[in-house]
Design an enzyme around this catalytic site. Structure first.
Site, short mmCIF file in Angstrom:
data_model
loop_
_atom_site.label_atom_id
_atom_site.label_comp_id
_atom_site.label_asym_id
_atom_site.label_seq_id
_atom_site.Cartn_x
_atom_site.Cartn_y
_atom_site.Cartn_z
NE ARG A 277 81.27 24.00 -62.12
CZ ARG A 277 81.65 25.02 -62.50
NH1 ARG A 277 82.54 26.08 -61.56
NH2 ARG A 277 82.53 24.61 -63.35
CE LYS B 159 61.26 13.46 -56.09
NZ LYS B 159 60.33 12.34 -56.72
CD GLU C 201 49.83 14.80 -57.99
OE1 GLU C 201 50.60 14.26 -56.46
OE2 GLU C 201 50.29 14.20 -58.74
CE LYS D 169 56.38 17.31 -52.58
NZ LYS D 169 56.69 17.48 -54.57
CD GLU E 12 61.64 9.84 -54.95
OE1 GLU E 12 60.40 10.46 -55.01
OE2 GLU E 12 61.70 9.07 -56.06
NE ARG F 282 60.88 14.58 -53.04
CZ ARG F 282 61.06 15.94 -52.84
NH1 ARG F 282 62.16 15.95 -52.33
NH2 ARG F 282 60.63 16.52 -53.82
CG ASN G 75 57.14 8.86 -56.28
OD1 ASN G 75 56.64 9.64 -56.78
ND2 ASN G 75 58.04 8.02 -55.88
CG HIS H 91 53.05 9.76 -59.45
ND1 HIS H 91 52.21 10.18 -57.96
CD2 HIS H 91 53.30 10.49 -59.92
CE1 HIS H 91 51.62 11.08 -58.38
NE2 HIS H 91 53.53 11.65 -59.04
CG HIS I 265 55.33 9.22 -64.29
ND1 HIS I 265 56.38 8.52 -62.89
CD2 HIS I 265 54.93 9.62 -63.74
CE1 HIS I 265 56.11 9.77 -62.57
NE2 HIS I 265 56.35 9.93 -63.34
CG HIS J 230 51.13 14.54 -63.64
ND1 HIS J 230 52.16 13.42 -63.07
CD2 HIS J 230 51.25 14.42 -62.07
CE1 HIS J 230 52.49 12.85 -62.48
NE2 HIS J 230 52.38 13.19 -61.44
#
Ligand code: GLY
Length: 376
Positions: A134, A156, A198, A238, A248, A252, A256, A259, A263, A276
């Site tokens: 956990r 993330k 990035e 960041k 997010e 946040r 993206n 993206h 994506h 990427h």
């Protein structure tokens, strides 16, 4: 209690940024020579003295030895776990193999998982740490420029599943990010480009000064000092964005930028088929063109952005990508509809309001579909 008797004697540098997560602080250390002091940082961050270091088959032979030595010198019983290099390792099968390694290494709640590598290793090892017992502590030791400027910071973690990239994951702040820019010297130029994409993204959305600096160095190899300035600048931005919106819920999302299309391109071409950063590069230009059409982005932004990205040898149009012909408006639109950034009935795009300023805008799918031919 002094647990770090083996260190070099010099005080540790102050972190360049600190993410203040719900579960505690996540300091970001950036400095040359820090790989050899990762053990010291780890010893100050966790109570246990067992660590499992995850590295892929490319990075392991380059950087694993000094990291393991540093952990052992700081009193850790440190084991290693190898994963195959490449996006395909962000899979349920590799996650399960990693859980097995955590079990065999006897990693308990007070121990540590160390991700030594780029975005794939960080995501997989971070998610394993988030889920094992956990949640156990994770430390991120980035070795790619992309991981330095983006993926190692902010907590993330995720794996890919057959229905999409990063669809299963968790927010799990690392107990520390330890970035030693010396490791970037071994980086192949194309991989460096992924990180520059990035870095340009980060500067575009939040820091016009950093963007000017990137313009001033574009088109030539960066010196060690210049690289350090870029990675530290991006880390600060960041961390600041994550500190304002860890989960997010709003701000946040601006991380993206590029993206939504990026994506979709990755999904259509197959994950791993296009790097990427290159997909994001193309996506940023498309988002800038879309913003201009919608009157949100100043005219000329897309052209200037494309020039900068091209100077870093990055692609700026879908057609420039290998296999890019498969990414017609219909295919990309279908991929966007299945992306997790489609919240409710809308497709979310991050649009630039100017250099260093961005906002996430929910758009009607029909409007996006209509604009796609002109912005690709
Ligand atoms: N890479 C985007 C984020 O961390 O939110």
């Amino acid at each position: 209690m002094d647990t770090h008797t083996e260190h070099s004697g010099a005080p540790l540098p102050a972190p360049v940024a600190v993410v203040r997560g719900a579960e505690g602080d996540s300091p970001v250390y950036i400095g040359r020579g820090l790989l050899a002091r990762a053990g010291e940082i780890a010893a100050g961050a966790v109570r246990g003295r067992r660590a499992l270091v995850v590295a892929d088959t490319n990075v392991g032979p380059l950087h694993l030895a000094p990291l393991l030595a540093s952990l052992r010198a700081a009193g850790f019983e440190a084991e290693r776990h190898a994963i195959p290099a490449g996006e395909a390792s962000k899979s349920l099968a590799e996650l399960e193999r990693l859980w097995g390694a955590l079990h065999r290494a006897g990693i308990t709640r007070t121990d540590l998982v160390v991700a030594l590598g780029g975005g794939v290793t960080g995501d997989l090892a971070g998610f394993a740490a988030a889920t094992w017992l956990r949640g156990v502590a994770a430390m991120q030791v980035p070795t790619s420029l992309l991981a330095f400027v983006d993926s190692s910071i902010g907590g993330k973690t995720a794996i890919d599943v057959p229905f999409g990239k990063n669809l299963v994951g968790a927010f799990h702040q690392p107990v520390a990010v330890v970035g030693d820019p010396d490791v970037l010297r071994t980086l192949p130029p194309r991989e460096r480009g992924q990180g520059m994409a990035e870095a340009v993204k980060t500067a575009c959305i939040r820091d016009a000064d950093l963007l000017s600096f990137l313009r001033s160095v574009a088109g030539r190899p960066l010196s060690g000092e210049e690289t350090e300035r870029v990675v530290a600048g991006c880390a600060r931005i960041k961390a600041d964005v994550v500190n304002r919106d860890e989960r997010e819920g709003g701000l946040r999302m601006i991380l993206n930028f590029g993206h939504t299309v990026g994506h979709a391109v990755e999904k259509v071409l197959g994950y791993g088929a296009v790097p990427h950063g290159e997909a994001v590069s193309v996506g940023m230009v498309a988002a800038a063109k879309l913003g201009e059409r919608l009157g949100e982005t100043p005219a000329g932004t897309a052209e200037a952005l494309a020039e900068l990205l091209a100077a870093f040898s990055l692609p700026t149009r879908v057609a420039d990508l290998p296999g890019g012909a498969a990414c017609g408006p219909d295919a990309l639109f279908a991929a966007m509809l299945s992306d997790k950034k489609k919240l409710g009935a809308k497709i979310h795009f991050v649009l630039l309001e100017g250099w260093g300023r961005a906002k996430s805008v929910p758009l009607d799918p029909a409007a996006v579909r209509g604009a796609l031919p002109a912005v690709l």
